[in-house]
Design a protein around this motif. Structure first.
Motif, PDB file in Angstrom:
ATOM      1  N   ARG A 126     -10.026   3.317 -15.486  1.00 12.91           N
ATOM      2  CA  ARG A 126     -10.191   5.518 -16.127  1.00 12.91           C
ATOM      3  C   ARG A 126      -9.404   4.375 -17.565  1.00 12.91           C
ATOM      4  O   ARG A 126      -8.140   4.412 -17.393  1.00 12.91           O
ATOM      5  CB  ARG A 126     -10.692   5.896 -15.939  1.00 12.91           C
ATOM      6  CG  ARG A 126     -11.202   7.120 -16.721  1.00 12.91           C
ATOM      7  CD  ARG A 126     -11.027   8.473 -16.411  1.00 12.91           C
ATOM      8  NE  ARG A 126     -12.168   8.581 -15.031  1.00 12.91           N
ATOM      9  CZ  ARG A 126     -12.442   9.570 -15.521  1.00 12.91           C
ATOM     10  NH1 ARG A 126     -11.790  11.157 -15.518  1.00 12.91           N
ATOM     11  NH2 ARG A 126     -13.799   9.888 -14.419  1.00 12.91           N
ATOM     12  N   ALA A 175      -2.737   4.377  -7.412  1.00 19.09           N
ATOM     13  CA  ALA A 175      -2.871   3.215  -8.020  1.00 19.09           C
ATOM     14  C   ALA A 175      -3.908   2.628  -6.250  1.00 19.09           C
ATOM     15  O   ALA A 175      -5.475   2.219  -6.377  1.00 19.09           O
ATOM     16  CB  ALA A 175      -3.150   1.031  -8.470  1.00 19.09           C
ATOM     17  N   LYS A 176      -3.801   2.516  -5.244  1.00 19.27           N
ATOM     18  CA  LYS A 176      -3.936   2.037  -4.167  1.00 19.27           C
ATOM     19  C   LYS A 176      -4.221   3.745  -3.434  1.00 19.27           C
ATOM     20  O   LYS A 176      -4.818   3.059  -2.379  1.00 19.27           O
ATOM     21  CB  LYS A 176      -3.040   1.934  -3.305  1.00 19.27           C
ATOM     22  CG  LYS A 176      -2.168   0.857  -3.915  1.00 19.27           C
ATOM     23  CD  LYS A 176      -2.613  -0.464  -3.547  1.00 19.27           C
ATOM     24  CE  LYS A 176      -1.822  -1.479  -4.417  1.00 19.27           C
ATOM     25  NZ  LYS A 176      -3.021  -3.016  -4.353  1.00 19.27           N
ATOM     26  N   ALA A 177      -4.279   4.887  -3.439  1.00 19.72           N
ATOM     27  CA  ALA A 177      -4.908   5.699  -2.740  1.00 19.72           C
ATOM     28  C   ALA A 177      -6.251   4.849  -2.258  1.00 19.72           C
ATOM     29  O   ALA A 177      -6.863   5.320  -3.463  1.00 19.72           O
ATOM     30  CB  ALA A 177      -5.026   6.788  -3.608  1.00 19.72           C
ATOM     31  N   GLN A 178      -7.071   5.184  -1.497  1.00 18.83           N
ATOM     32  CA  GLN A 178      -8.180   5.292  -1.366  1.00 18.83           C
ATOM     33  C   GLN A 178      -9.134   5.951  -0.946  1.00 18.83           C
ATOM     34  O   GLN A 178     -10.988   6.502  -1.523  1.00 18.83           O
ATOM     35  CB  GLN A 178      -8.133   4.619   0.675  1.00 18.83           C
ATOM     36  CG  GLN A 178      -8.278   3.333  -0.003  1.00 18.83           C
ATOM     37  CD  GLN A 178      -8.716   1.517  -0.321  1.00 18.83           C
ATOM     38  OE1 GLN A 178      -9.873   2.069  -0.019  1.00 18.83           O
ATOM     39  NE2 GLN A 178      -7.620   1.223  -0.702  1.00 18.83           N
ATOM     40  N   SER A 179      -8.434   7.288   0.089  1.00 16.82           N
ATOM     41  CA  SER A 179      -9.590   8.851  -0.361  1.00 16.82           C
ATOM     42  C   SER A 179      -8.418   9.991  -0.085  1.00 16.82           C
ATOM     43  O   SER A 179      -7.658   9.785  -0.325  1.00 16.82           O
ATOM     44  CB  SER A 179     -10.558   8.474   0.713  1.00 16.82           C
ATOM     45  OG  SER A 179      -9.773   8.989   1.860  1.00 16.82           O
ATOM     46  N   LEU A 180      -9.598  11.359  -1.147  1.00 16.61           N
ATOM     47  CA  LEU A 180      -8.217  12.406  -1.098  1.00 16.61           C
ATOM     48  C   LEU A 180      -8.750  12.809  -0.066  1.00 16.61           C
ATOM     49  O   LEU A 180     -10.218  12.869   0.514  1.00 16.61           O
ATOM     50  CB  LEU A 180      -8.449  12.774  -2.244  1.00 16.61           C
ATOM     51  CG  LEU A 180      -7.693  11.990  -3.523  1.00 16.61           C
ATOM     52  CD1 LEU A 180      -8.019  13.196  -4.017  1.00 16.61           C
ATOM     53  CD2 LEU A 180      -5.493  12.501  -3.622  1.00 16.61           C
ATOM     54  N   ARG A 194      -5.057   2.827 -11.276  1.00 17.90           N
ATOM     55  CA  ARG A 194      -6.259   1.870 -11.053  1.00 17.90           C
ATOM     56  C   ARG A 194      -6.570   1.369 -12.288  1.00 17.90           C
ATOM     57  O   ARG A 194      -6.421  -0.302 -12.136  1.00 17.90           O
ATOM     58  CB  ARG A 194      -7.804   1.915 -10.116  1.00 17.90           C
ATOM     59  CG  ARG A 194      -7.616   2.538  -8.956  1.00 17.90           C
ATOM     60  CD  ARG A 194      -8.852   2.370  -7.778  1.00 17.90           C
ATOM     61  NE  ARG A 194      -9.748   2.751  -8.555  1.00 17.90           N
ATOM     62  CZ  ARG A 194      -9.774   4.367  -7.856  1.00 17.90           C
ATOM     63  NH1 ARG A 194      -9.176   4.753  -7.384  1.00 17.90           N
ATOM     64  NH2 ARG A 194     -11.070   4.505  -8.455  1.00 17.90           N
ATOM     65  N   GLN A 216       0.600  -0.887  -0.071  1.00 15.19           N
ATOM     66  CA  GLN A 216      -0.290  -0.050   0.433  1.00 15.19           C
ATOM     67  C   GLN A 216       1.071   0.974  -0.119  1.00 15.19           C
ATOM     68  O   GLN A 216       0.469   1.785  -0.711  1.00 15.19           O
ATOM     69  CB  GLN A 216      -0.948   0.031   1.360  1.00 15.19           C
ATOM     70  CG  GLN A 216      -2.021  -1.089   1.246  1.00 15.19           C
ATOM     71  CD  GLN A 216      -2.871  -1.254   0.138  1.00 15.19           C
ATOM     72  OE1 GLN A 216      -3.707  -0.013  -0.180  1.00 15.19           O
ATOM     73  NE2 GLN A 216      -3.421  -1.769   0.333  1.00 15.19           N
ATOM     74  N   ARG A 267      -0.764   6.789   4.892  1.00 13.76           N
ATOM     75  CA  ARG A 267      -1.245   8.409   4.465  1.00 13.76           C
ATOM     76  C   ARG A 267      -0.186   9.360   4.067  1.00 13.76           C
ATOM     77  O   ARG A 267       0.697   9.195   4.824  1.00 13.76           O
ATOM     78  CB  ARG A 267      -2.011   9.228   4.699  1.00 13.76           C
ATOM     79  CG  ARG A 267      -1.764  10.124   5.651  1.00 13.76           C
ATOM     80  CD  ARG A 267      -2.575  10.586   6.294  1.00 13.76           C
ATOM     81  NE  ARG A 267      -3.063   9.552   7.221  1.00 13.76           N
ATOM     82  CZ  ARG A 267      -3.838  10.183   8.567  1.00 13.76           C
ATOM     83  NH1 ARG A 267      -3.202  11.934   8.660  1.00 13.76           N
ATOM     84  NH2 ARG A 267      -4.161   9.713   9.352  1.00 13.76           N
ATOM     85  N   ASP A 323      -5.130   9.046   1.130  1.00 12.80           N
ATOM     86  CA  ASP A 323      -4.559   8.195   2.170  1.00 12.80           C
ATOM     87  C   ASP A 323      -4.696   6.878   1.441  1.00 12.80           C
ATOM     88  O   ASP A 323      -5.560   6.267   0.552  1.00 12.80           O
ATOM     89  CB  ASP A 323      -6.371   7.915   3.221  1.00 12.80           C
ATOM     90  CG  ASP A 323      -6.189   9.069   3.903  1.00 12.80           C
ATOM     91  OD1 ASP A 323      -5.929  10.241   4.284  1.00 12.80           O
ATOM     92  OD2 ASP A 323      -8.014   9.768   3.429  1.00 12.80           O
ATOM     93  N   VAL A 324      -4.093   5.791   1.954  1.00 12.49           N
ATOM     94  CA  VAL A 324      -4.230   4.064   1.641  1.00 12.49           C
ATOM     95  C   VAL A 324      -4.625   3.074   2.646  1.00 12.49           C
ATOM     96  O   VAL A 324      -4.895   3.612   3.592  1.00 12.49           O
ATOM     97  CB  VAL A 324      -2.593   3.950   1.556  1.00 12.49           C
ATOM     98  CG1 VAL A 324      -2.742   5.107   0.076  1.00 12.49           C
ATOM     99  CG2 VAL A 324      -1.697   3.803   2.237  1.00 12.49           C
ATOM    100  N   ALA A 325      -5.251   2.503   2.511  1.00 10.18           N
ATOM    101  CA  ALA A 325      -5.699   1.387   3.226  1.00 10.18           C
ATOM    102  C   ALA A 325      -4.757   0.759   4.732  1.00 10.18           C
ATOM    103  O   ALA A 325      -3.017   1.116   4.268  1.00 10.18           O
ATOM    104  CB  ALA A 325      -5.433  -0.263   2.938  1.00 10.18           C
ATOM    105  N   PRO A 345      -8.091  12.943  -8.758  1.00 15.13           N
ATOM    106  CA  PRO A 345      -8.999  11.876  -8.940  1.00 15.13           C
ATOM    107  C   PRO A 345      -9.141  11.128 -10.055  1.00 15.13           C
ATOM    108  O   PRO A 345      -8.721   9.605 -10.214  1.00 15.13           O
ATOM    109  CB  PRO A 345     -10.677  12.525  -8.199  1.00 15.13           C
ATOM    110  CG  PRO A 345     -10.079  13.116  -7.515  1.00 15.13           C
ATOM    111  CD  PRO A 345      -8.378  13.867  -8.503  1.00 15.13           C
TER     112      PRO A 345
END
Lengths: 141, 409
Positions: free
Chosen positions: B405, B345-350, B402, B237, B376, B369-371, B395
């Protein structure tokens, strides 16, 4: 509801203040206390109102955008595909006013995406939409 | 397949070691027997098998518990040999999952050879191969000499503090004797805890070896208890490089891998979501390892604007950050420099935050943030327009990284 919290608090203080000062100081002081409490209440009302208005969210194409905070402004962006689960909670007071809090959880503990004070129907709609979007775009860990 | 009979011996032996005191009274014996019985029953009722790509572990005498681990989601597969088990030639295979610590599947006490075969099979299944595919050969990447490990264990920030304490004690104690006695005993206690911490660290990281195999990064270490961990590719991560004050003159650093899961460290061992990839080593070794675990980590690093000095007077010295095609990098810290690489590719949220001081200076911080709990990348005190730009673009970049897209290329 936030406004009500403040109002209730101010009222409680006023009653206590009136009772306490009537016992000890007489009417003039009691009136002063009540006035002070009212002013404080109005100020607090102003702050709460600003804080309330600072909350906002936007359902974008690929992610949920949440904005909040007055003194410290915070923005959160959570891609739908990263959501692990959506949580809707409503406490006792929240239920009285027919509102609920929606919380988004990702695999990261630091993710801080919560939406308080949504109408129950809106909360349910958001939950359904988020879960369906999350399923459609699940990206795993 | 079932656990080995010798497992009973381990359980018995560890139970016998439990009271620890020499005088064995009847109640001690009873406790030993009960614990041993519990262990034997647990061992006897536990069954596991690999079914398709899931590992099923069933246990429990009265309350049957069944754990199913989809191996394609395994975060890491570890081979652990606690000291007693190692003496008897046994090992435990542990499958780490992304959830809390309870989700770990532990296959207790198999013969060592069997355990290595089981691990290879589990890893093969985890990669979508047949379980009979043999373990691929591995290539050694780095070995940490034990001398360096000991030196690093002694080189901690506690040195000047304890030296100061000793001097202060000597000065004060020369005038008053009672100070010497109370302070001295306190200091001894502090030293003992420090020594224990250093010992624990050195003994877990003894003869540290990192190897690369096609099925993941293998990390082997241990003095009394051996642990051999395999982290599959794509499970990393974040990578963190720490350069403590005392390491920097020597050109040393510490590399850590961050994995998902183990949010609650309530297990007997603390959840090892932060694994050392290199407990201590020269920067060149670290670069080599980084090339292996994060091949495309390039990012153009930039400093925050000079006015950020007001916000972060000390850490401005090292403060740098950048976002590349596949990776975000953030450097921070003054006394100890920390570099964090987070694959986009591992970012969970910004997240972005702007406090009152930052607002008056026109700055904002962006977090990726990552898991995991503590992981982070924080791009601290970036100029506000840059932060806005990052929030707009990140994003999309993350989605491209990831693969959800299509990229612009």
């Amino acid at each position: 509801m936030r406004r009500l919290e403040v109002a209730l608090g101010a009222l409680g203080f006023a009653v206590v203040g009136v009772v306490a000062s009537e016992v000890e100081l007489g009417l003039a002081a009691a009136a002063g206390v009540v006035g002070g409490v009212l002013v404080m209440g109005l100020l607090a009302e102003g702050f709460v109102n600003r804080r309330y208005r600072s909350w906002g969210y936007l359902e974008r194409e690929d992610d949920l955008f949440i904005r909040r905070g007055v003194l410290i402004k915070r923005l959160s962006i959570v891609p739908y595909g990263r959501m692990q689960f959506v949580d809707v909670t409503a406490g006792v007071v929240e239920r009285m006013f027919g509102i609920a809090t929606v919380r988004l959880h990702t695999a990261a503990a630091a993710t801080d995406a919560r939406l308080p004070g949504l109408a129950v129907s809106e909360a349910a709609r958001l939950r359904e939409r988020l879960t369906s979007l999350g399923e459609a775009r699940a990206a795993g860990i | 397949m079932g656990p080995s009979l010798l497992g009973i011996l381990v359980i018995l032996a560890s139970a016998a070691a439990l009271p620890g005191q020499a005088g064995l009274s009847a109640s001690d014996l009873l406790i030993v027997l009960l614990v041993a019985l519990g262990g034997v029953v647990y061992w006897a009722v536990t069954r596991w098998r690999v079914d398709g790509d899931t590992l099923r572990v069933e246990t429990g005498l009265f309350r049957r518990q069944s754990l199913q681990v989809p191996l394609s989601r395994a975060q890491a597969v570890d081979l652990v040999e606690p000291f007693l088990a190692r003496v008897l030639g046994l090992a435990e295979v542990r499958v780490r999952t992304g959830g809390a610590s309870r989700g770990d599947a532990r296959l207790c006490y198999l013969h060592y050879n069997e355990a290595t075969l089981v691990r290879a099979a589990l890893l093969a299944v985890a990669h979508g191969l047949h379980e009979a595919v043999p373990a691929p050969p591995e290539q050694r990447l780095a070995v940490v000499p034990n001398g360096r490990l000991i030196a690093a264990g002694c080189l901690t920030g506690a040195i000047p503090v304890s030296l100061g304490a000793v001097i202060a004690l000597a000065v004060l104690g020369s005038t008053e004797r009672s100070v010497l006695i109370t302070g001295g005993s306190g200091l001894v206690a502090v030293f003992v805890t420090m020594a224990l911490t250093a010992w624990r660290r050195i003994s877990t990281e003894w003869s540290f070896t990192v190897a690369e195999a096609p099925d993941g990064i293998r990390i082997r270490s241990g003095l009394l208890s051996l642990a051999s961990e395999t982290v599959p590719r794509g499970r990393i991560q974040a990578v963190r490089m720490v350069e403590p004050f005392w390491f920097r003159p020597l050109g040393w650093c510490r590399l850590e891998l961050h994995l998902a899961g183990g949010v609650k460290g309530g297990d007997r061992q603390p959840a090892r979501v932060r694994r050392a990839l290199l407990p201590v080593g020269p920067l060149a070794d670290a670069q080599l390892l980084l090339d292996r675990v994060l091949p495309d980590r390039r990012a153009a690093l930039t400093r925050p604007p000079r006015r950020a000095m007001i916000r972060a007077p000390l850490s401005y010295h090292f403060l740098q950050a950048g976002v590349g095609d596949r990776c975000a990098v953030a450097i921070s810290g003054r006394v100890r420099r920390e570099t964090v690489w987070v694959p986009l590719a591992k970012a969970q949220s910004l997240r972005a935050a702007q406090g009152p001081v930052q607002r008056s200076l026109g700055l904002a911080s962006v977090h990726l943030d990552v898991a995991g709990r503590h992981t982070r990348a924080t791009l601290r005190d970036r100029a506000a327009p840059e932060a806005v730009h990052l929030l707009e673009e990140l994003p999309v970049w993350c989605a491209v990284a990831r693969g959800s897209r299509p990229g612009p290329v």
